[in-house]
Design an enzyme around this catalytic site. Structure first.
Site, PDB file in Angstrom:
ATOM      1  CG  ASN A   1       2.285  -1.331   7.064  1.00 35.16           C
ATOM      2  OD1 ASN A   1       2.834  -0.285   7.367  1.00 35.16           O
ATOM      3  ND2 ASN A   1       2.940  -2.451   6.816  1.00 35.16           N
TER       4      ASN A   1
ATOM      5  CB  CYS B   1      -3.243  -1.994   3.374  1.00 31.58           C
ATOM      6  SG  CYS B   1      -3.085  -3.693   2.789  1.00 31.58           S
TER       7      CYS B   1
ATOM      8  CD  GLU C   1      -1.950   1.040   0.203  1.00 31.05           C
ATOM      9  OE1 GLU C   1      -1.862   0.520   1.348  1.00 31.05           O
ATOM     10  OE2 GLU C   1      -1.394   0.558  -0.791  1.00 31.05           O
TER      11      GLU C   1
ATOM     12  CB  CYS D   1      -2.514  -5.202  -1.919  1.00 29.01           C
ATOM     13  SG  CYS D   1      -3.918  -4.828  -0.837  1.00 29.01           S
TER      14      CYS D   1
ATOM     15  CB  CYS E   1      -5.379  -1.030  -1.161  1.00 28.69           C
ATOM     16  SG  CYS E   1      -5.046  -1.438   0.566  1.00 28.69           S
TER      17      CYS E   1
HETATM   18 ZN   LIG Z   1      -3.504  -3.072   0.562  1.00 34.51          ZN
END
Ligand SMILES: [Zn+2]
Length: 128
Positions: free
Chosen positions: A42, A53, A55, A87, A90
């Protein structure tokens, strides 16, 4: 690569996270169909909405390398003892790249899910 090794690689990536606001250092590994792996961490921003993020960072690295189909994404956070799930943004990003397996770091070891389990009824337009 087994789930323990994927989570270990995600945790290594998390050590390079830039997380001065949340204090949550997150790392991720995106695994392409041919087994190629792309890591991300991140990257936060004073304008929170500009945060990337882990990911998303890993998936962007894969996409930059020309990958359009991912088999797995593994995610880990160094700063919580609880399971750390991607999240919603993502999860939607994973849908775009056809992720099938999501590996989450948990207190008792890696946990595997299908993307459909953690994002039922995903938003999909114009794809088979
Ligand atoms: Zn995320």
């Amino acid at each position: 690569m087994n789930t323990e090794d994927l989570i270990a690689e995600a945790r290594t990536a998390a050590a390079n996270a830039y997380a001065p606001y949340s204090g949550f250092r997150v790392g991720a590994v995106a695994v392409a169909a041919d087994g190629s792996r792309f890591v991300g961490a991140n990257v936060e921003n004073a304008a929170y909405g500009s945060t990337i993020c882990a990911e998303g960072s890993a998936i962007a690295a894969a996409a930059t390398a020309g990958v359009r189909k991912l088999d797995s994404v593994a995610v880990a956070c160094l700063d919580t003892e609880e399971a750390f799930y991607p999240c919603g943004n993502c999860r939607q990003l994973m849908t775009e790249f056809g992720v099938e397996r999501v590996v989450v770091d948990g207190p008792d070891g890696p946990m595997e899910h299908t993307l459909a389990e953690i994002l039922p009824h995903a938003f999909i337009v114009g794809r088979d």
